[in-house]
Design a protein around this motif. Structure first.
Motif, PDB file in Angstrom:
ATOM      1  N   THR A 187       0.822  -1.210   0.000  1.00  0.00           N
ATOM      2  CA  THR A 187       0.000   0.000   0.000  1.00  0.00           C
ATOM      3  C   THR A 187       0.852   1.254   0.000  1.00  0.00           C
ATOM      4  O   THR A 187       0.631   2.183  -0.792  1.00  0.00           O
ATOM      5  N   ALA A 188       1.848   1.319   0.881  1.00  0.00           N
ATOM      6  CA  ALA A 188       2.682   2.518   0.991  1.00  0.00           C
ATOM      7  C   ALA A 188       3.413   2.809  -0.311  1.00  0.00           C
ATOM      8  O   ALA A 188       3.441   3.950  -0.789  1.00  0.00           O
ATOM      9  N   PHE A 189       4.027   1.781  -0.910  1.00  0.00           N
ATOM     10  CA  PHE A 189       4.770   2.007  -2.148  1.00  0.00           C
ATOM     11  C   PHE A 189       3.823   2.295  -3.315  1.00  0.00           C
ATOM     12  O   PHE A 189       4.132   3.127  -4.175  1.00  0.00           O
ATOM     13  N   GLY A 190       2.699   1.611  -3.357  1.00  0.00           N
ATOM     14  CA  GLY A 190       1.752   1.862  -4.440  1.00  0.00           C
ATOM     15  C   GLY A 190       1.242   3.287  -4.421  1.00  0.00           C
ATOM     16  O   GLY A 190       1.178   3.962  -5.448  1.00  0.00           O
ATOM     17  N   VAL A 191       0.892   3.779  -3.226  1.00  0.00           N
ATOM     18  CA  VAL A 191       0.374   5.135  -3.115  1.00  0.00           C
ATOM     19  C   VAL A 191       1.469   6.157  -3.396  1.00  0.00           C
ATOM     20  O   VAL A 191       1.250   7.156  -4.099  1.00  0.00           O
ATOM     21  N   ALA A 192       2.674   5.921  -2.863  1.00  0.00           N
ATOM     22  CA  ALA A 192       3.776   6.857  -3.103  1.00  0.00           C
ATOM     23  C   ALA A 192       4.101   6.944  -4.589  1.00  0.00           C
ATOM     24  O   ALA A 192       4.344   8.037  -5.128  1.00  0.00           O
ATOM     25  N   ALA A 193       4.120   5.804  -5.272  1.00  0.00           N
ATOM     26  CA  ALA A 193       4.380   5.811  -6.710  1.00  0.00           C
ATOM     27  C   ALA A 193       3.288   6.559  -7.459  1.00  0.00           C
ATOM     28  O   ALA A 193       3.558   7.326  -8.382  1.00  0.00           O
ATOM     29  N   SER A 194       2.045   6.365  -7.039  1.00  0.00           N
ATOM     30  CA  SER A 194       0.943   7.071  -7.685  1.00  0.00           C
ATOM     31  C   SER A 194       1.018   8.572  -7.445  1.00  0.00           C
ATOM     32  O   SER A 194       0.678   9.374  -8.315  1.00  0.00           O
ATOM     33  N   LEU A 195       1.459   8.971  -6.253  1.00  0.00           N
ATOM     34  CA  LEU A 195       1.649  10.395  -5.992  1.00  0.00           C
ATOM     35  C   LEU A 195       2.669  10.986  -6.961  1.00  0.00           C
ATOM     36  O   LEU A 195       2.461  12.071  -7.512  1.00  0.00           O
ATOM     37  N   GLY A 196       3.748  10.261  -7.176  1.00  0.00           N
ATOM     38  CA  GLY A 196       4.764  10.752  -8.104  1.00  0.00           C
ATOM     39  C   GLY A 196       4.260  10.829  -9.531  1.00  0.00           C
ATOM     40  O   GLY A 196       4.427  11.841 -10.223  1.00  0.00           O
ATOM     41  N   VAL A 197       3.626   9.749  -9.990  1.00  0.00           N
ATOM     42  CA  VAL A 197       3.107   9.715 -11.356  1.00  0.00           C
ATOM     43  C   VAL A 197       1.980  10.731 -11.530  1.00  0.00           C
ATOM     44  O   VAL A 197       1.890  11.420 -12.560  1.00  0.00           O
ATOM     45  N   GLY A 198       1.099  10.828 -10.537  1.00  0.00           N
ATOM     46  CA  GLY A 198       0.022  11.804 -10.614  1.00  0.00           C
ATOM     47  C   GLY A 198       0.546  13.223 -10.673  1.00  0.00           C
ATOM     48  O   GLY A 198      -0.007  14.074 -11.380  1.00  0.00           O
ATOM     49  N   ALA A 199       1.634  13.496  -9.939  1.00  0.00           N
ATOM     50  CA  ALA A 199       2.237  14.827  -9.984  1.00  0.00           C
ATOM     51  C   ALA A 199       2.732  15.149 -11.389  1.00  0.00           C
ATOM     52  O   ALA A 199       2.623  16.296 -11.852  1.00  0.00           O
ATOM     53  N   LEU A 200       3.266  14.154 -12.082  1.00  0.00           N
ATOM     54  CA  LEU A 200       3.723  14.369 -13.452  1.00  0.00           C
ATOM     55  C   LEU A 200       2.552  14.760 -14.350  1.00  0.00           C
ATOM     56  O   LEU A 200       2.672  15.667 -15.188  1.00  0.00           O
ATOM     57  N   GLN A 201       1.409  14.070 -14.200  1.00  0.00           N
ATOM     58  CA  GLN A 201       0.274  14.374 -15.066  1.00  0.00           C
ATOM     59  C   GLN A 201      -0.343  15.726 -14.729  1.00  0.00           C
ATOM     60  O   GLN A 201      -0.717  16.490 -15.620  1.00  0.00           O
ATOM     61  N   ILE A 202      -0.450  16.034 -13.445  1.00  0.00           N
ATOM     62  CA  ILE A 202      -0.978  17.341 -13.064  1.00  0.00           C
ATOM     63  C   ILE A 202      -0.071  18.444 -13.594  1.00  0.00           C
ATOM     64  O   ILE A 202      -0.542  19.477 -14.094  1.00  0.00           O
ATOM     65  N   ASN A 203       1.243  18.230 -13.517  1.00  0.00           N
ATOM     66  CA  ASN A 203       2.198  19.193 -14.061  1.00  0.00           C
ATOM     67  C   ASN A 203       1.985  19.393 -15.560  1.00  0.00           C
ATOM     68  O   ASN A 203       2.003  20.517 -16.071  1.00  0.00           O
ATOM     69  N   SER A 204       1.732  18.289 -16.283  1.00  0.00           N
ATOM     70  CA  SER A 204       1.466  18.391 -17.718  1.00  0.00           C
ATOM     71  C   SER A 204       0.173  19.165 -17.987  1.00  0.00           C
ATOM     72  O   SER A 204       0.103  19.965 -18.926  1.00  0.00           O
TER      73      SER A 204
END
Length: 505
Positions: A187-204
């Motif tokens: 759970t911790a790694f899945g959510v942390a990875a999603s935070l990173g990937v989601g930040a990339l998309q929001i930035n785009s």
């Protein structure tokens, strides 16, 4: 706070990613390649088995059993319940991949199909339905059902170990702590990875709408702001925070999809949904067990097996959350609500966005495939650029991603708090804040270290041992269903006997 072992393990992985990100990525990539090559068949069989198990239980005699006492009523309305489980399960993924995945499959289709052809377009939509439909939701549903059954009918805690401890095998019961630890780590790694990937998309999205620079600084700021939002939501509780946000993003998603449906190639979208639903149904079992032993192709491993491992790795988080909001529902209602309903919503979403993207790529020669090749995160905004009111839709889509992002984050904080407080369904605010800060910190450190891709891979690797745990959970649930059904049958026979005795006096 409990779970110091998993927390320490998480810290060591993060430290490795900061000190030697290239080395960590190389090791994890090697492990992932070996796993998909040697255990891909195992993922295919386990996930198909969960689909069949969910279907059987839903429409068997056990379907009428209630998750809780006979007088327990559902805590949330059907609409709010569906919105919360859908947003926690894969809401942000649908936004990210709605355009990107169908176009990717169109350019590089499954083995045996030539890219850029009508056959490739049909296969692209069929496999999108397959990857985001019944199979992933069956994984979530069975894990959630097992947890909810033992929690609400047996009075257990909302932990993975509550299920496995019911099994009669001493070695399995002895590993209960390990099972809970695997759930926390995944759970911790899945959510942390999603935070990173989601930040990339929001930035785009912010770049497409406001011209905000795409940079690590922008992405760190996005994580900090959204983390503050989901921590605030989580602290306010399920009834206020998560319910409100889930209802909001479902309405926004529906509105955005409706606009694209009306402004896009409406008839082509309906034809896409109709044609793909038929081919998906007819090819379901073949796709479910498709492997390529006689082809030098990694397509199935890179897509299907990767997705199956990803859904399994997220199942403890999503399963615990769905169980948390599902007390009082019958098993049949629970499975239909957590498998068929969200699958149908995913089919409609991909038909609208994927169908529109493929139509524009094929008939209007909009170069969406080039956008997908250059940056997956920009694919949705490239679609909007080719449509009326594209700028406005980009703004709405960016807001939608942010809200889905926050919803997934606060759901994860709640679940991690529950697991670290011995299954407490309402962990204290301090616990939620600690977990929120921790997973945001993991995401930021790994983003700066360039280790997001490696942590995503690590999340997938954790799915293999947890797939074995899910098999044990299914066995435990099956035994419990039989026991409770027989107990209820005995009670009913006893009541009928007493009624006959009273009538004969």
């Amino acid at each position: 706070m409990q779970m110091l072992g998993p927390a320490g393990f998480i810290f060591l992985i993060v430290l490795w990613g900061i000190i030697a990100p290239s080395h960590m990525a190389s090791v994890f990539d090697t492990m992932l390649a070996a796993l998909t090559r040697n255990f891909g068949w195992f993922y295919l069989w386990v996930v198909l088995g969960l689909v069949l198990f969910a279907a059987y239980v839903a429409f068997s005699r056990y379907g009428s059993m209630r998750l809780g006492g006979e007088d327990d009523e559902p805590e949330f309305s059907i609409g709010s319940w569906f919105a919360m489980l859908f947003a926690a399960g894969m809401g942000i993924g649908l936004v990210f991949w709605g355009v990107a995945e169908p176009v990717s499959h169109y350019v590089t289709p499954p083995p045996g199909i030539t890219g850029g052809t009508p056959e490739a377009a049909n296969a692209a939509m069929r496999y999108v339905f397959f990857h985001w439909g019944i199979h992933p939701w069956a994984v979530y549903s069975v894990v959630a059902l097992a947890i909810a059954f033992f929690q609400y009918r047996r009075g257990g805690n909302s932990l993975i170990s509550t299920v496995t401890e019911s099994l009669p095998w001493r070695p399995v019961r002895a590993m209960s702590g390990l099972f809970n630890g695997l759930a926390v780590v995944a759970t911790a790694f899945g959510v942390a990875a999603s935070l990173g990937v989601g930040a990339l998309q929001i930035n785009s999205g912010l770049n497409a709408v406001f011209g905000v620079a795409i940079s690590p600084t922008s992405q760190v700021a996005i994580i900090v702001v959204t983390a503050a939002m989901f921590i605030t939501s989580a602290v306010s509780g399920v009834e206020k925070g998560i319910k409100l946000l889930s209802n909001t993003n479902m309405l926004m998603a529906a509105a955005l999809a409706l606009v694209v449906f009306v402004l896009g190639p409406t008839v082509a979208i309906i034809d896409t949904f109709t044609n793909t639903l038929g081919s998906y149904a007819s090819e379901l079992f073949r796709m479910s067990l498709r492997a390529t032993p006689f082809r030098d192709s990694s397509w199935v491993a890179n897509w299907t097996i990767f997705y199956w491992a990803w859904w399994i790795s997220w199942s403890p988080f999503v399963g615990l959350f769905i169980a948390r909001v599902s007390r009082g529902r019958t098993i049949r209602e629970f499975i239909v609500g957590t498998v068929l309903a969200p699958s149908l919503a995913a089919f409609v979403w991909f038909s609208i966005f994927g169908g529109t993207a493929l139509y524009m790529e094929i008939w209007q020669h909009v170069p969406l495939s080039e956008a997908v090749k250059s940056d997956l995160a920009t694919a949705l905004f490239a679609l909007f650029d080719a449509m009326p009111f594209g700028q406005l839709m980009s703004v709405v889509a960016t807001l939608l991603v942010v809200i889905f992002f926050v919803t997934s984050g606060d759901s994860a904080v709640l679940v991690l708090g529950m697991m670290s407080r011995n299954g407490d369904p309402n962990p204290p605010a301090r616990t939620k804040i600690v977990w929120g800060v921790l997973i945001a910190g993991i995401a930021i450190s790994l983003l700066l270290a360039g280790g997001i891709d490696a942590v995503q891979t690590a999340t997938i690797l954790f799915a293999l041992p947890f797939a074995l745990v899910i098999v044990l959970m299914v066995i435990a649930l099956w035994r419990a269903l039989q026991e409770d059904w027989m107990a209820e049958a005995r009670r009913e026979r006893e009541i009928r006997r007493k009624v006959r005795e009273m009538a004969s006096r």
